[in-house]
Design an enzyme around this catalytic site. Structure first.
Site, PDB file in Angstrom:
ATOM      1  N   ARG A 175      26.174  57.009  59.780  1.00  0.00           N
ATOM      2  CA  ARG A 175      26.252  55.831  60.639  1.00  0.00           C
ATOM      3  C   ARG A 175      25.868  54.562  59.877  1.00  0.00           C
ATOM      4  NH1 ARG A 175      23.487  56.441  66.551  1.00  0.00           N
ATOM      5  NH2 ARG A 175      21.785  55.290  65.636  1.00  0.00           N
ATOM      6  N   LYS A 193      11.480  62.560  54.925  1.00  0.00           N
ATOM      7  CA  LYS A 193      10.982  63.622  54.025  1.00  0.00           C
ATOM      8  C   LYS A 193      11.037  65.005  54.672  1.00  0.00           C
ATOM      9  CE  LYS A 193       6.083  63.509  55.031  1.00  0.00           C
ATOM     10  NZ  LYS A 193       5.059  62.525  55.063  1.00  0.00           N
ATOM     11  N   GLY A 244      14.305  54.757  63.226  1.00  0.00           N
ATOM     12  CA  GLY A 244      13.047  55.492  63.310  1.00  0.00           C
ATOM     13  C   GLY A 244      12.208  54.958  64.450  1.00  0.00           C
ATOM     14  N   GLU A 266      17.224  50.494  64.585  1.00  0.00           N
ATOM     15  CA  GLU A 266      17.511  51.441  65.666  1.00  0.00           C
ATOM     16  C   GLU A 266      16.201  52.158  65.937  1.00  0.00           C
ATOM     17  OE1 GLU A 266      20.203  51.679  67.352  1.00  0.00           O
ATOM     18  OE2 GLU A 266      21.735  50.749  66.102  1.00  0.00           O
ATOM     19  N   LEU A 267      15.506  51.748  66.992  1.00  0.00           N
ATOM     20  CA  LEU A 267      14.124  52.226  67.174  1.00  0.00           C
ATOM     21  C   LEU A 267      13.998  53.175  68.364  1.00  0.00           C
ATOM     22  CD1 LEU A 267      12.460  48.784  66.334  1.00  0.00           C
ATOM     23  CD2 LEU A 267      13.148  50.614  64.788  1.00  0.00           C
ATOM     24  N   CYS A 300      16.503  59.701  70.335  1.00  0.00           N
ATOM     25  CA  CYS A 300      16.083  58.380  70.834  1.00  0.00           C
ATOM     26  C   CYS A 300      16.735  58.101  72.182  1.00  0.00           C
ATOM     27  CB  CYS A 300      16.470  57.315  69.837  1.00  0.00           C
ATOM     28  SG  CYS A 300      18.198  57.424  69.378  1.00  0.00           S
TER      29      CYS A 300
HETATM   30  P1  NAD Z   1       9.565  57.468  61.670  1.00  0.00           P
HETATM   31  O1  NAD Z   1       9.501  56.033  62.035  1.00  0.00           O
HETATM   32  O2  NAD Z   1       8.290  58.190  61.478  1.00  0.00           O
HETATM   33  O3  NAD Z   1      10.385  57.670  60.320  1.00  0.00           O
HETATM   34  C1  NAD Z   1      11.700  57.190  60.157  1.00  0.00           C
HETATM   35  C2  NAD Z   1      11.932  56.951  58.677  1.00  0.00           C
HETATM   36  O4  NAD Z   1      11.037  55.941  58.227  1.00  0.00           O
HETATM   37  C3  NAD Z   1      11.693  58.160  57.785  1.00  0.00           C
HETATM   38  O5  NAD Z   1      12.599  58.124  56.709  1.00  0.00           O
HETATM   39  C4  NAD Z   1      10.283  57.922  57.278  1.00  0.00           C
HETATM   40  O6  NAD Z   1      10.041  58.539  56.032  1.00  0.00           O
HETATM   41  C5  NAD Z   1      10.281  56.419  57.135  1.00  0.00           C
HETATM   42  N1  NAD Z   1       8.952  55.816  57.215  1.00  0.00           N
HETATM   43  C6  NAD Z   1       7.866  56.272  57.879  1.00  0.00           C
HETATM   44  N2  NAD Z   1       6.825  55.433  57.683  1.00  0.00           N
HETATM   45  C7  NAD Z   1       7.276  54.433  56.891  1.00  0.00           C
HETATM   46  C8  NAD Z   1       6.685  53.260  56.338  1.00  0.00           C
HETATM   47  N3  NAD Z   1       5.418  52.942  56.581  1.00  0.00           N
HETATM   48  N4  NAD Z   1       7.448  52.452  55.577  1.00  0.00           N
HETATM   49  C9  NAD Z   1       8.745  52.757  55.347  1.00  0.00           C
HETATM   50  N5  NAD Z   1       9.360  53.838  55.827  1.00  0.00           N
HETATM   51  C10 NAD Z   1       8.638  54.668  56.601  1.00  0.00           C
HETATM   52  O7  NAD Z   1      10.491  58.151  62.767  1.00  0.00           O
HETATM   53  P2  NAD Z   1      10.907  59.675  62.845  1.00  0.00           P
HETATM   54  O8  NAD Z   1       9.743  60.425  63.396  1.00  0.00           O
HETATM   55  O9  NAD Z   1      11.540  60.141  61.583  1.00  0.00           O
HETATM   56  O10 NAD Z   1      12.083  59.610  63.933  1.00  0.00           O
HETATM   57  C11 NAD Z   1      11.835  59.588  65.272  1.00  0.00           C
HETATM   58  C12 NAD Z   1      11.933  58.173  65.812  1.00  0.00           C
HETATM   59  O11 NAD Z   1      13.194  57.629  65.472  1.00  0.00           O
HETATM   60  C13 NAD Z   1      11.863  58.121  67.314  1.00  0.00           C
HETATM   61  O12 NAD Z   1      11.077  57.042  67.720  1.00  0.00           O
HETATM   62  C14 NAD Z   1      13.315  57.915  67.725  1.00  0.00           C
HETATM   63  O13 NAD Z   1      13.488  57.303  68.972  1.00  0.00           O
HETATM   64  C15 NAD Z   1      13.808  57.062  66.615  1.00  0.00           C
HETATM   65  N6  NAD Z   1      15.258  57.148  66.517  1.00  0.00           N
HETATM   66  C16 NAD Z   1      15.988  56.079  66.921  1.00  0.00           C
HETATM   67  C17 NAD Z   1      17.366  56.151  66.884  1.00  0.00           C
HETATM   68  C18 NAD Z   1      18.196  54.998  67.340  1.00  0.00           C
HETATM   69  O14 NAD Z   1      19.377  54.975  67.012  1.00  0.00           O
HETATM   70  N7  NAD Z   1      17.652  54.031  68.064  1.00  0.00           N
HETATM   71  C19 NAD Z   1      18.004  57.309  66.426  1.00  0.00           C
HETATM   72  C20 NAD Z   1      17.221  58.385  66.014  1.00  0.00           C
HETATM   73  C21 NAD Z   1      15.839  58.284  66.059  1.00  0.00           C
END
Ligand code: NAD
Length: 497
Positions: A175, A193, A244, A266-267, A300
């Site tokens: 995407r 990771k 994330g 995309e949060l 999400c």
């Molecule tokens: P996360 O925020 O923990 O991690 C997402 C990514 O960010 C990973 O690659 C992680 O390694 C990286 N990351 C983590 N901490 C970081 C930092 N301090 N600096 C830079 N990068 C960092 O999220 P997750 O647990 O992997 O995924 C779940 C979350 O993602 C949920 O909140 C979900 O709603 C969201 N999500 C949103 C969408 C969307 O399209 N809106 C789609 C899928 C998931």
């Protein structure tokens, strides 16, 4: 746990051995450096699947060197050439559906059938943006004064940092990568990771499809911030696209402000699933199962709060609980399994804490309500009824197979309840009344609405949220615009002497 045939370990081993374990920088797979290595686990057994090189800050900067070095020539390639690389990648991913699906099941836990569904969805972004690559129109017009001319053209924004989550390991990568390729951007991809193997294999496919060296660099790492921190400070980087959690997204927006970067975010979400009194309840239950249970609730867009009209709440709850009880948790490779494990022990603990707090606050457990003993991080599909409106579980992204149900008595009240969250990603409405669909959609603050539909993601549609669910859109014609910048050329009156 479901009984059934297990895909042979031999087949799993062969696949795992075929996945590159290094860092893709400037077209070459490099081995571990000062960053060392990290392990990737199977969440349904807790066993290590593979060990990958973990990118260090120096590796990340080398990846940006490569992306920056490739940017000018890549921006000049014919859109048709970029389109055809994406089209070939689409075909290669589809050809390798079983490999990608098995890999995602192994590292993320989702049942194989769902993983196959993700491959189809993910590949569609490659096909969709192969079609969009040659249709990125600018415009030419005469100024309102009638003399000078206005020429508007789109240019690639420049080198991008793409950060993806663990829940949809392939789709979240395609995407972002597909529109960036289509627009003529180079990129550094940092997968989560917990699930980097799928991105490693996908990168190999992109190289096979003919992507030139330096366009896509992949730096899997156990330390996300040692990659993102230095790259966001480097003026050569022009954009970050992140999927994330909201807290990490906010931190990255703050860091990106230093160089005033383009950002796509995309949060998280907190989707309301609203069942009106005139809904077809059987269809609503079917939709609820998809909206809640796809990806074990780790999406999400997952329905996070079930808002049900008080006159149909009892019937809806009974039917929904029956469907949840009929699910089969187990390792996703086994036949008959319909629910996989949660991603890790921490995630399962958080989900259970929300359930316990809801019960303490007065909710009733109608199905499930507890972890499943044994190896892996399984949790029983759960339905909670009579959840008080102020319960923590209705305000927090659950990210697990738990459905809290609460009731409303008027449309106005349902709208107010739906909007009482800082999130605004997806919402679901079940009603037979089309006028209500328009009326409610206009008043709810969500980027996407499912009308009598439990799954709405589609490569051709603009995916994204409002409020703290994010900025920008992925997919649709909006998706490529996230990777282009607009240049206006003012042309003097061609008729002037
Ligand atoms: P996360 O925020 O923990 O991690 C997402 C990514 O960010 C990973 O690659 C992680 O390694 C990286 N990351 C983590 N901490 C970081 C930092 N301090 N600096 C830079 N990068 C960092 O999220 P997750 O647990 O992997 O995924 C779940 C979350 O993602 C949920 O909140 C979900 O709603 C969201 N999500 C949103 C969408 C969307 O399209 N809106 C789609 C899928 C998931």
């Amino acid at each position: 746990m479901a009984e059934g045939k297990t895909v042979t370990t031999e087949c799993e081993t062969r696949l795992l051995e075929s996945v590159p374990t290094g860092l893709l920088i400037n077209g070459e797979w490099r081995g571990a450096s000062a960053g060392g290595t990290f392990d990737v686990e199977d969440p349904s057994t807790g066993k290590v699947l593979a060990t990958l090189a973990s990118a260090s800050t120096e590796d990340a900067l080398s990846a940006l060197d490569a992306a920056d070095g490739a940017q000018a020539s890549w921006a000049r390639t014919a859109p048709r050439e970029r389109a055809e690389i994406l089209r070939r990648a689409f075909e290669l991913v589809i050809e390798r559906t079983e490999d990608f699906a098995l890999l995602m099941t192994l590292e993320m836990g989702k049942p194989l059938d769902e993983a196959r569904g993700e491959v189809a969805y993910a590949a569609e972004f490659l096909r969709w943006f192969s079609e969009e690559a040659v249709r990125d129109y600018g415009r030419y017009l005469t100024t309102p004064e009638g003399k000078n001319k206005i020429l508007v053209q789109h240019k690639p924004v420049g080198p991008c940092l793409l950060i993806t989550p663990w829940n949809f390991p392939l789709a979240m990568a395609t995407r972002k990568v597909a529109p960036a390729v289509a627009a003529g951007c180079t990129m550094v991809l940092k997968p989560a990771k917990l699930t980097p193997l799928t991105s490693q294999l996908f990168a190999q496919v992109m190289v096979e499809a003919g992507l030139p060296a330096g366009v896509l660099n992949v730096v899997s790492s156990s330390s996300a911030s040692s990659i993102s921190g230095p790259l966001l400070k480097d003026a050569r980087l022009r954009k970050i696209s992140f999927t994330g959690s909201t807290p990490v997204g906010k931190q990255l927006i703050a860091e990106a402000s230093q160089n005033v970067l383009r950002t796509s975010m995309e949060l998280g979400g907190n989707a309301p699933f609203i069942v009106f009194e005139d809904a077809d309840l059987d269809k609503a239950v079917q939709g609820a199962m998809m909206a809640k249970m796809r990806n074990m609730g780790e999406a999400c867009t997952a329905a996070n709060r079930f808002l049900v009209h008080e006159s149909v709440a009892e019937e809806f709850t009974a039917k929904f609980a029956e469907a949840m009880k009929a699910l089969h948790p187990g390792r996703g490779t086994e036949a008959g399994v319909t629910v996989g494990p949660l991603i890790d022990g921490g995630a399962r603990k958080d989900v259970h804490a929300l359930v316990e707090a809801a019960v303490t606050a007065g909710a009733t457990v109608v199905a499930g309500g507890a972890p499943i003993e044994g190896p892996g991080y399984f949790y029983r599909p759960t339905v909670l009824a009579d959840v008080p409106n102020d319960a923590e579980i209705l305000r927090t992204e659950i990210f697990g197979p738990v459905a809290p149900i609460t009731t409303f008595s008027t449309e106005k009240q349902a709208i107010a309840m739906a909007n009482s969250t800082e999130y605004g990603l997806a919402a679901y409405l079940y009603t037979r009344d089309y006028t209500r669909m328009f009326r409610v959609s206009e008043q709810i603050e969500f980027g996407m609405v499912g009308f009598n539909a439990g799954v709405i993601s589609n490569a051709a549609a603009p995916f994204g949220g409002v409020k703290q669910s994010g900025l920008g859109r992925e997919g649709g014609s909006e998706g490529i615009a996230e990777y282009t910048t607009t240049q206006y050329i003012g042309i003097a009156d061609p008729y002037a002497d």
